[in-house]
Write a protein that holds these residues in place. Structure first.
Motif, PDB file in Angstrom:
ATOM      1  N   TYR B 193      28.161  40.241  45.631  1.00 33.14           N
ATOM      2  CA  TYR B 193      28.504  40.134  44.044  1.00 33.14           C
ATOM      3  C   TYR B 193      30.061  40.545  44.201  1.00 33.14           C
ATOM      4  O   TYR B 193      30.504  41.580  44.432  1.00 33.14           O
ATOM      5  CB  TYR B 193      28.186  41.027  43.191  1.00 33.14           C
ATOM      6  CG  TYR B 193      28.541  41.002  41.675  1.00 33.14           C
ATOM      7  CD1 TYR B 193      28.272  39.879  41.027  1.00 33.14           C
ATOM      8  CD2 TYR B 193      29.056  42.173  41.144  1.00 33.14           C
ATOM      9  CE1 TYR B 193      29.099  39.897  39.547  1.00 33.14           C
ATOM     10  CE2 TYR B 193      29.774  42.183  39.921  1.00 33.14           C
ATOM     11  CZ  TYR B 193      29.737  41.067  39.255  1.00 33.14           C
ATOM     12  OH  TYR B 193      30.470  40.815  37.859  1.00 33.14           O
ATOM     13  N   THR B 195      34.066  40.657  41.783  1.00 31.86           N
ATOM     14  CA  THR B 195      34.596  40.510  40.586  1.00 31.86           C
ATOM     15  C   THR B 195      36.018  40.895  41.071  1.00 31.86           C
ATOM     16  O   THR B 195      36.528  41.249  41.913  1.00 31.86           O
ATOM     17  CB  THR B 195      34.188  41.657  39.534  1.00 31.86           C
ATOM     18  OG1 THR B 195      34.489  41.321  38.420  1.00 31.86           O
ATOM     19  CG2 THR B 195      34.092  42.968  39.936  1.00 31.86           C
ATOM     20  N   ASN B 197      40.538  40.697  39.457  1.00 30.55           N
ATOM     21  CA  ASN B 197      41.571  40.739  38.116  1.00 30.55           C
ATOM     22  C   ASN B 197      42.671  40.579  38.680  1.00 30.55           C
ATOM     23  O   ASN B 197      43.135  40.634  39.783  1.00 30.55           O
ATOM     24  CB  ASN B 197      41.526  41.704  37.326  1.00 30.55           C
ATOM     25  CG  ASN B 197      41.459  41.358  35.782  1.00 30.55           C
ATOM     26  OD1 ASN B 197      42.145  40.215  35.534  1.00 30.55           O
ATOM     27  ND2 ASN B 197      40.902  42.065  34.791  1.00 30.55           N
ATOM     28  N   LEU B 199      46.376  42.113  38.033  1.00 32.67           N
ATOM     29  CA  LEU B 199      46.633  43.235  37.585  1.00 32.67           C
ATOM     30  C   LEU B 199      48.082  43.295  38.249  1.00 32.67           C
ATOM     31  O   LEU B 199      49.195  44.149  37.761  1.00 32.67           O
ATOM     32  CB  LEU B 199      45.739  44.462  37.648  1.00 32.67           C
ATOM     33  CG  LEU B 199      44.640  44.161  37.132  1.00 32.67           C
ATOM     34  CD1 LEU B 199      43.666  45.248  37.491  1.00 32.67           C
ATOM     35  CD2 LEU B 199      44.628  44.412  35.747  1.00 32.67           C
ATOM     36  N   THR B 212      43.402  41.727  42.722  1.00 40.52           N
ATOM     37  CA  THR B 212      42.651  43.041  42.445  1.00 40.52           C
ATOM     38  C   THR B 212      41.151  42.750  42.523  1.00 40.52           C
ATOM     39  O   THR B 212      40.615  42.351  41.762  1.00 40.52           O
ATOM     40  CB  THR B 212      43.020  43.794  41.279  1.00 40.52           C
ATOM     41  OG1 THR B 212      44.298  44.065  41.473  1.00 40.52           O
ATOM     42  CG2 THR B 212      42.417  45.377  41.432  1.00 40.52           C
ATOM     43  N   THR B 213      40.186  43.312  43.570  1.00 43.94           N
ATOM     44  CA  THR B 213      39.021  42.852  43.747  1.00 43.94           C
ATOM     45  C   THR B 213      38.105  43.862  44.085  1.00 43.94           C
ATOM     46  O   THR B 213      38.462  44.658  44.726  1.00 43.94           O
ATOM     47  CB  THR B 213      38.849  41.548  44.741  1.00 43.94           C
ATOM     48  OG1 THR B 213      39.239  41.926  45.848  1.00 43.94           O
ATOM     49  CG2 THR B 213      39.506  40.313  44.113  1.00 43.94           C
ATOM     50  N   MET B 214      37.019  43.717  43.392  1.00 44.85           N
ATOM     51  CA  MET B 214      35.682  44.472  44.114  1.00 44.85           C
ATOM     52  C   MET B 214      34.510  43.651  44.322  1.00 44.85           C
ATOM     53  O   MET B 214      34.022  42.803  43.498  1.00 44.85           O
ATOM     54  CB  MET B 214      35.404  45.501  42.741  1.00 44.85           C
ATOM     55  CG  MET B 214      34.392  46.557  42.947  1.00 44.85           C
ATOM     56  SD  MET B 214      34.541  47.694  44.275  1.00 44.85           S
ATOM     57  CE  MET B 214      35.841  48.715  43.056  1.00 44.85           C
ATOM     58  N   ASN B 228      36.764  47.126  48.074  1.00 41.63           N
ATOM     59  CA  ASN B 228      37.831  46.962  46.939  1.00 41.63           C
ATOM     60  C   ASN B 228      39.342  46.613  47.749  1.00 41.63           C
ATOM     61  O   ASN B 228      39.574  47.216  48.730  1.00 41.63           O
ATOM     62  CB  ASN B 228      38.064  48.248  46.219  1.00 41.63           C
ATOM     63  CG  ASN B 228      38.691  49.409  46.887  1.00 41.63           C
ATOM     64  OD1 ASN B 228      39.950  49.338  46.865  1.00 41.63           O
ATOM     65  ND2 ASN B 228      38.083  50.217  47.458  1.00 41.63           N
ATOM     66  N   ASN B 229      39.871  45.395  47.169  1.00 41.23           N
ATOM     67  CA  ASN B 229      41.194  45.049  47.616  1.00 41.23           C
ATOM     68  C   ASN B 229      42.263  44.964  46.392  1.00 41.23           C
ATOM     69  O   ASN B 229      41.837  44.759  45.485  1.00 41.23           O
ATOM     70  CB  ASN B 229      40.794  43.404  48.122  1.00 41.23           C
ATOM     71  CG  ASN B 229      40.346  43.333  49.289  1.00 41.23           C
ATOM     72  OD1 ASN B 229      39.092  42.425  49.417  1.00 41.23           O
ATOM     73  ND2 ASN B 229      40.314  44.315  50.485  1.00 41.23           N
ATOM     74  N   SER B 230      43.295  45.089  46.946  1.00 38.87           N
ATOM     75  CA  SER B 230      44.478  45.117  46.180  1.00 38.87           C
ATOM     76  C   SER B 230      45.680  44.566  46.941  1.00 38.87           C
ATOM     77  O   SER B 230      45.949  44.875  48.245  1.00 38.87           O
ATOM     78  CB  SER B 230      45.125  46.386  45.728  1.00 38.87           C
ATOM     79  OG  SER B 230      46.177  46.137  44.915  1.00 38.87           O
ATOM     80  N   LYS B 232      48.747  45.201  46.335  1.00 37.01           N
ATOM     81  CA  LYS B 232      49.857  45.731  46.067  1.00 37.01           C
ATOM     82  C   LYS B 232      49.498  47.171  46.001  1.00 37.01           C
ATOM     83  O   LYS B 232      49.224  47.607  44.756  1.00 37.01           O
ATOM     84  CB  LYS B 232      50.789  45.479  45.119  1.00 37.01           C
ATOM     85  CG  LYS B 232      52.264  46.264  44.945  1.00 37.01           C
ATOM     86  CD  LYS B 232      53.051  45.916  43.893  1.00 37.01           C
ATOM     87  CE  LYS B 232      54.407  46.494  43.892  1.00 37.01           C
ATOM     88  NZ  LYS B 232      54.956  46.409  42.458  1.00 37.01           N
ATOM     89  N   ASN B 326      30.489  34.461  38.085  1.00 40.07           N
ATOM     90  CA  ASN B 326      29.861  35.877  37.578  1.00 40.07           C
ATOM     91  C   ASN B 326      28.493  36.242  37.751  1.00 40.07           C
ATOM     92  O   ASN B 326      27.848  36.613  36.863  1.00 40.07           O
ATOM     93  CB  ASN B 326      30.465  36.037  36.186  1.00 40.07           C
ATOM     94  CG  ASN B 326      30.358  37.819  36.157  1.00 40.07           C
ATOM     95  OD1 ASN B 326      30.666  38.407  36.851  1.00 40.07           O
ATOM     96  ND2 ASN B 326      30.228  38.159  34.615  1.00 40.07           N
TER      97      ASN B 326
END
Lengths: 335, 335, 335, 335
Positions: B193, B195, B197, B199, B212-214, B228-230, B232, B326
């Protein structure tokens, strides 16, 4: 200023802790009386010169009691809160306020109508480590939060008897972490997705409950988050949080009983984290009670409100629904 | 035993790293030749006595070349892999193998038919820290994995030009973490799953991508996980993993450039983690190439297979679908 | 600018390390030739296209050699340095320069007269961790140094054969720490007091040597310091320093092979530090050689001088005298 | 078993701490009365129902007092101990027992003759971190101690008025570390060498005192050690110890107020250690009093004896003599 005169209702483990903190560590408060339906429990009190009852109504009847601490079993909360509010007593109540939204809403209405102060016991907000993490968010060191990760695992599962009545892991365990997510971020959660499994003890599954869970959070601001829970680490209480934001990342690690490292040919070794909530959160139990006493003494709103207690229950409900239906659930679906 | 004679195709940053490792640090391998369509790139080589070409076919034609390293742009992988396999060369290929499942499947079929060895460059499996975490799982210190959490954040977003062609964050970033989740657990992921954004940078959103993801993972064994990814952090490469299981918890922290702590009235301070993959993973880049050379020298299966490369892409596709719709997506929905 | 052409004299472990660094990692240098009286040793070289000799004079005779690295046994240093200086070669020499002050002074005189550059191999100055500690002193973060503590312990004692000829623990081990104390502080030591014991292996005592020592330092500035040495930790190389000053405290901890922590009911565990100098100091061995090559390439003074080499020996002599006479010894007593 | 009834003599900061611990946290003890020549001080007591006096003799006269805590100024210790012993009261006394060996010996003789229990307040032995370090020695994890290093630095110097009467840094600060060295090792110190300087505040030098010191220890077993002290870190209390032995090394690090790490582009940051003894040692102050009460309740020897108090003073005298004469001093020279 006069001391806030407090009566404690429910003298199990938590009531005893609150009693000693009120009596010995909070200069703005005074422990006047305590009650438990089990007189044996109330007599275990380690404070002297306190009136002891087996009926909480004796406490509510006293004019010299300003506030009550409700630490009795969850099923009694609704009734006692209502009576206490009617009696004009300020209220500090262990979580959850009640087990249905209807009951919670009724209770909060009475509290509001009677104008008494009401605080819910989300103790972790008063843990020095989590407070410091929150400070880093509040003072801007973290910037806008982007990702919040919460690890919250118990050392060992509770007894099956308790598991049967606790409402399930989302209501018993994750509820604290939902509040922590709100506290750390200063933001509201708008959607949750929950999954999990029975990996620790099959009997937990036979109760229709889970022992290992992962919940994804979406915040109003657009931030995302995760909460992972387990009923059993084997090693101790594993309570860590992380707030990652546009300017930095605040990580809160476990507390250890000492700061000794032993290095030998097998490696470097430190002792396991503090075992469970009694060991980890004594300062948090003290801090929440001090905050409650000070709020009353200063006629201010307590820092954890009835609304905070309600929202945590709503989020637990959303998590349960998400797990049951294996889909993300908007918090607004709950109420 | 004779040395494995290797030609490197694509002499950008990664090809240069591989070339030096082959030439200087891997006793079982020898760097014979290198190519790049841009002759300037190939001439930057810091190894002497190597034949240089602007056409990779010159490498494939040489009888004295046992194996090729494909470090050219992703869109060339499919063609080069097929030709190299036809020429009977063993293949080490940067990820991803290709961008569609059809292409990947075709390529893997050719490779299998020709009987050449094939390895995909999931370098992190060879990082000493992640290897040690995996060892703790493999040797039973962790017990059965229950929860796997992966944090993987870049110091700064790539250029927009790159972002436009990289396939999106799930294919460019999370793909590594999917492989890490499989590597650490020794288990297969059956549902995701996702999700996320925008940001970090609005322009990333304008490309239809996230920064930005989870992602939540469900494993065949029943374990759960999160990634979890970002794009930056601002501070540096944030690459941490945790495997929590029935017997213990293995946590892998970031590597720092030194072990100095400065304490002054403002606190205790240590330097930020190593900046990015070049700084963090030199030993992993070396280790994967050494493993490839040794696999060929010893006529063994390489430790990261074409199938591993395929599955990571499938999981990225599942994550993308999950985000788009989603809802949790079964991996079996993809293929 | 042309590359600095280097010949390595003495191809034991250290000579091999230097050879590979010169050949592969230092763009300003080139490995031209190497020698060892034992031809087997020199043939172990892992660099190609290098001329190999069993007589170092062949290296000194070559016009195309700019500099030599002297990594042969200590008793040969004096003779080789003199001949190399006479031949106009720049010199990088393993410590100690020689075993008597007379010999050292003679050697330094020749070097000066011939105008060749001379660098002593105090490799730890080039370790990223100790360099960072020094930076914190140099850039003022520590303020004026008040207390310097150095822990320097070997994983296991060397062979008895080596112990017999190494000159004793103060000359073999503490000598590095004396240099470290000077390097970190940027200050000179004016007095030492040394004590110690035989606690690791009685045979070390039978050689008239110590295996466990504690040395107190007084610096010109008034700062004080300590060095503690042991020939055996059992766990690995224990190399830590601390500079405490008027503004802060810089602590340098051990380097570990990975960043993994395993937590189980017995505690949290990390792997032992890197085992010994080969494992801990590869970057320092590289860094010192790079600094030497760059100094020659840029016609600058090397960062560790013959004088630095001489002072470390003088301090070791003072420590030996202090231990023998059980009294503090002024460094000026030695010469 | 009846509670041990205690009177506290001297209600400054330390007397107040002891009073609250006795009243609230030690089930085997009861706070009966308290005195101070300054009635203001005694009235600050935060415990209710305690008799308060301005004359300690009122406490000694009471038959219902089993034991006294002497927390008055050092110059009053000798007289009060003697009178308390004559009155048959057990005695807990802040360090130092007295300022001359003659006075100490007289006092210990009276105590012994009267058969009362006597404990000296070396609180650090009861700090959870140092206790754990000691455990690692006691249970054999460290093996035979070879090297003991103690770092003990105050956040800021005391007032000059205090500095004038405290007896100098060896008697005021190092005295605790001498006891720590004996406690950790379970061994006796036979020789000390002390050096030091005035680097923090010139006025300390004008008093004939030092503010920065380094002391070398030789133990009966042959182990060596060091103690470094400073009157001013600027950052907080720096209290660390290390016991290195034949089987391993136990290191005790500072305690921090929380476990939060903030990472931003400048580095990773944690809060400074706990500020001073009040912040760092609350559990040690509690633990020593609990140990005293339990020793009396169980009719056992207290864990820190008058002899322990005497030896620490002897070692401070040896350090002073060593510094004055700049030579190692045998402890047997003192007496």
């Amino acid at each position: 200023m006069d001391k806030v005169r407090i009566g404690v209702i429910g003298m199990g483990r938590q009531g005893q802790i609150h009693s000693k903190n009120i009596a010995y560590r909070i200069p703005t408060a005074e422990l006047v009386c305590a009650s438990d339906i089990n007189m044996e429990f109330v007599q275990r009190i380690e404070v002297e010169n306190v009136d002891l009852y087996d009926d909480y109504r004796k406490i509510l009847e006293r004019d010299d009691v300003d506030a009550v601490v409700i630490a009795s079993s969850t099923d009694t909360h609704e009734q006692i809160i209502k009576e206490a509010a009617e009696a004009g007593k300020h209220i500090f109540c262990e979580k959850p306020i009640a087990t249905t939204l209807e009951a919670i809403d009724e209770v909060l209405e009475v509290v509001e109508k009677k104008g008494v102060k009401f605080m819910v016991a989300f103790n972790r907000r008063f843990d020095p480590t989590f407070k410091r993490a929150r400070e880093h968010v509040e003072n801007g060191n973290v910037g806008s939060p982007h990702i919040i990760n919460i690890t919250s695992r118990d050392p060992a599962p509770p007894h099956l008897e308790y598991l049967k009545v606790c409402g399930g892991i989302f209501f018993d365990t994750t509820v604290h972490d939902f509040d922590m997510a709100r506290y750390l971020s200063g933001d509201e959660i708008v959607e949750v997705y929950a999954t999990g499994n029975v990996l620790v003890d099959e009997r937990i599954g036979e109760l229709g409950d889970l022992d290992t869970t992962m919940v994804v959070l979406k915040f109003e601001s657009g931030a995302v988050g995760s909460i992972n829970n387990s009923r059993k680490t084997g090693y101790s209480y594993d309570q860590r949080v992380e707030v990652f934001g546009s300017k930095g990342c605040a990580q809160a690690f476990n507390e250890r009983p000492n700061q000794v490292e032993l290095t030998n040919p097998e490696g470097s070794h430190i002792d396991v984290p503090l075992y469970f909530n009694i060991e980890r959160y004594p300062e948090a139990f003290f801090g929440e009670m001090e905050a409650f006493a000070n709020a009353i003494a200063n006629n201010e709103e307590p820092p954890v409100t009835g609304q905070d207690g309600r929202i945590a229950v709503v989020l637990s409900m959303a998590a349960k629904k998400s797990y049951d239906e294996n889909r993300p659930v908007r918090v607004s679906e709950i109420g």
